[in-house]
Design a protein around this motif. Sequence first.
Motif, mmCIF file in Angstrom:
data_model
loop_
_atom_site.group_PDB
_atom_site.id
_atom_site.type_symbol
_atom_site.label_atom_id
_atom_site.label_comp_id
_atom_site.label_asym_id
_atom_site.label_seq_id
_atom_site.Cartn_x
_atom_site.Cartn_y
_atom_site.Cartn_z
ATOM 1 N N ASP A 199 -4.031 10.574 -12.073
ATOM 2 C CA ASP A 199 -5.086 10.488 -11.067
ATOM 3 C C ASP A 199 -4.539 9.679 -9.899
ATOM 4 N N ASP A 200 -5.292 9.600 -8.787
ATOM 5 C CA ASP A 200 -4.795 8.856 -7.622
ATOM 6 C C ASP A 200 -5.173 7.377 -7.666
ATOM 7 N N GLY A 201 -5.861 6.957 -8.734
ATOM 8 C CA GLY A 201 -6.239 5.560 -8.906
ATOM 9 C C GLY A 201 -7.427 5.478 -9.849
ATOM 10 N N ILE A 202 -7.667 4.293 -10.386
ATOM 11 C CA ILE A 202 -8.771 4.126 -11.334
ATOM 12 C C ILE A 202 -9.679 2.998 -10.874
ATOM 13 N N ARG B 273 0.846 -1.194 0.000
ATOM 14 C CA ARG B 273 0.000 0.000 0.000
ATOM 15 C C ARG B 273 0.881 1.244 0.000
ATOM 16 N N TYR B 274 0.313 2.349 -0.481
ATOM 17 C CA TYR B 274 1.005 3.638 -0.397
ATOM 18 C C TYR B 274 0.694 4.275 0.941
ATOM 19 N N ARG B 275 1.649 5.037 1.467
ATOM 20 C CA ARG B 275 1.382 5.766 2.706
ATOM 21 C C ARG B 275 0.324 6.839 2.441
ATOM 22 N N CYS C 95 1.606 2.203 -14.032
ATOM 23 C CA CYS C 95 0.755 1.866 -12.887
ATOM 24 C C CYS C 95 1.502 0.833 -12.035
ATOM 25 N N PRO C 96 2.168 1.281 -10.966
ATOM 26 C CA PRO C 96 2.988 0.363 -10.160
ATOM 27 C C PRO C 96 2.205 -0.726 -9.432
ATOM 28 N N PRO D 24 -1.279 5.515 -9.593
ATOM 29 C CA PRO D 24 -0.661 4.638 -8.601
ATOM 30 C C PRO D 24 -1.260 3.240 -8.549
ATOM 31 N N VAL D 25 -2.581 3.127 -8.757
ATOM 32 C CA VAL D 25 -3.240 1.825 -8.588
ATOM 33 C C VAL D 25 -4.443 1.724 -9.520
#
Length: 221
Positions: free
Chosen positions: A131-134, A3-5, A179-180, A160-161
């Motif tokens: 974006d911060d995620g999809i 997970r990302y912080r 997308c890591p 990111p996700v």
Amino acid sequence: MERYRNRKEAGKILARALSAYAGQDDVIVLALPRGGVPVAFEIAKALQAPLDVFIVRKLGVPGHSELAMGAIATGGTAVFNEDIVEHLQIPESAIQAVIAEEKQELNRRNAAYRGSQPFPSLKEKIIILVDDGIATGATVRAAINALKQQKPKKIILAVPVADPSLCEKLQLMVDELYCPLKPSSLYAVGAWYEDFSQTEDEEVYTLLKEAKQLKKNGNKI
């Protein structure tokens, strides 16, 4: 990494993946507000690139607004999740009512975040869309389709996700995709962050202003 912080860490990780684009004059980082802005800020700072926002609004199903039946973007482009529209047999009048409502919010945000500043020309630019995620992909697809009309040199999607199968579909729409984190069971974007607190308008204003100042000063803090 499980997970990302927070969004800041996610942005720094993506920035490292995009390091080949550092210092290029034709690169522009476009964030999908609000959650995409803190991620994009770290990318723009690391790449010494300008940061701007590209407004997209989800079109929620009437009575179930969290479920996306489509999205609209700056410039009037709209995309629809045809399966959802057909399955729920949503009437055209209801769709148009939602579009009219979301257009008002889209215009409000454009005025709030950008003021009177004209939108930059994207022709022959390398666009890094962030974006911060999809989750469903409707918002991102609307953004990509709208950006293509601006005749950019390249569109790079950096998130990111996201769901792996969705990444495969979106990969076909852009030149590059970063997308890591591609969990087999996404559930919700926020599940992949320790801190996924809502990004407020004030943070968006602050980061856009700081990014502009950094660019003006040659990214020296």
